[in-house]
Design a protein around this motif. Structure first.
Motif, short mmCIF file in Angstrom:
data_model
loop_
_atom_site.label_atom_id
_atom_site.label_comp_id
_atom_site.label_asym_id
_atom_site.label_seq_id
_atom_site.Cartn_x
_atom_site.Cartn_y
_atom_site.Cartn_z
N ARG A 1 -5.52 -3.80 -9.36
CA ARG A 1 -4.68 -3.15 -8.97
C ARG A 1 -3.48 -2.09 -9.49
O ARG A 1 -3.29 -2.18 -10.77
N TYR B 1 0.49 5.92 -3.59
CA TYR B 1 -0.37 4.86 -4.25
C TYR B 1 -1.38 4.88 -3.55
O TYR B 1 -2.53 5.25 -4.36
N HIS B 2 -1.60 4.43 -2.33
CA HIS B 2 -3.17 4.07 -1.52
C HIS B 2 -3.68 5.62 -1.28
O HIS B 2 -2.92 6.20 -0.22
N TYR C 1 -2.42 4.12 -9.33
CA TYR C 1 -2.72 4.43 -8.06
C TYR C 1 -3.30 3.60 -7.01
O TYR C 1 -3.62 2.00 -8.54
N SER C 2 -4.01 2.47 -5.77
CA SER C 2 -3.74 1.28 -5.64
C SER C 2 -5.56 0.79 -6.75
O SER C 2 -6.03 -0.40 -6.53
N ASP D 1 -9.32 -1.04 -1.57
CA ASP D 1 -8.53 -1.99 -1.37
C ASP D 1 -8.73 -3.01 -2.42
O ASP D 1 -9.86 -3.01 -1.95
N PHE E 1 0.81 -0.53 -0.15
CA PHE E 1 -0.48 -0.02 -0.21
C PHE E 1 0.37 1.30 0.20
O PHE E 1 0.48 2.40 -0.63
N THR F 1 -6.83 7.23 0.57
CA THR F 1 -7.77 7.01 1.96
C THR F 1 -8.59 8.71 2.48
O THR F 1 -9.41 8.41 2.89
#
Length: 264
Positions: free
Chosen positions: A181, A243-244, A164-165, A168, A5, A246
């Motif tokens: 992903r 990248y991840h 980017y991820s 999830d 992540f 949130t």
């Protein structure tokens, strides 16, 4: 999962053959199934961005004797440059896309092996396109190695991928296939360099707010004003990339990258 992540390693790139096989089964018809769900309204919607960041960067008078489209589905991505191509090969796992010709250009469909090994000899292609495909594949570094092997010296490789991820991936995500992903930029950069591929052009694209225009404009990434807006915002907010993502702030960034690379 922290190392994945935070973008330091790519999830799936170190999988065993058995794990890769399971991933392949999950993704084999994933994209085709998404298209099936919207087949009555399906149109290829990325000609504009492919031309701006990809095909327009190629030598103007070049002719490509043998092109490969990785995950190219119906082969629509080649239509703007069909007058420069003599033969098209499409590497795609689905049986739902097969055509014998794209307009008057013959097409050869090849089903990929689950481990990513290509059946083509070294130095086969003078043009390879791969638009939004590698993020569906676990062992990205090996597949790019195989693509580089089959690309002729002096040949061009056009690559567009999410960076980017995509949320999830351990959980079901609406509108996405089970396994896809994105690929961190620094990992893509290293893989290309390791395979003797020189970057001719690199552009961030698909700024997150540009996607909101789908609700207002049909196929926004085929519209020149949207493309210029997207280029400006993607450039300005590239310093905000993670990248991840949130938080709302972390999501204000480009979501993809477009490379034009050449084999040395």
């Amino acid at each position: 999962m922290k190392k994945y992540f935070n973008g330091n390693e790519l999830y799936g790139d170190d999988f065993s053959l058995e794990e890769i096989k399971e991933w392949f089964k999950d993704e084999e018809e994933g994209y085709a199934d998404l298209i099936d769900a919207n087949k009555d309204s399906y149109e290829y919607e990325y000609h504009g961005i492919n031309m701006m960041y990809g095909f327009n960067k190629l030598p103007k008078n070049a002719v490509y004797n043998n092109a490969l489209g990785v995950g190219a589905a119906f082969g629509e991505e080649f239509k703007p440059v069909l007058n420069k191509i003599k033969q098209i090969n499409i590497l795609d796992p689905s049986e739902k896309f097969k055509n014998s010709y794209i307009e008057n250009i013959p097409v050869n469909y090849v089903k990929p092996t689950y481990d990513g090994t290509l059946s083509f000899p070294d130095n086969t292609f003078d043009l390879i396109t791969c638009f939004g495909t590698l993020h569906h594949i676990p062992n990205v570094s090996y597949v790019i190695e195989e693509l580089a092997r089959t690309l002729k010296p002096g040949g061009f490789f056009l690559l567009r991928e999410p960076i980017y991820s995509m949320g999830d991936w351990r959980n079901k995500r609406p509108g996405l296939t089970k396994r896809e992903r994105g690929i961190p930029v620094k990992i893509l950069n290293k893989i290309l360099l390791d395979n003797n591929l020189s970057v001719v052009s690199k552009r961030y694209c698909f700024f997150v707010l540009s996607y909101k225009l789908h609700k207002l404009i049909k196929h926004p990434f085929n519209k020149i004003m949207v493309l210029y807006f997207d280029r400006l915002m993607s450039t300005l907010f590239s310093i905000n990339m993670k990248y991840h993502r949130t938080t709302l702030l972390s999501k204000l960034a480009p979501t993809a990258i477009f490379y034009v690379v050449k084999k040395n």
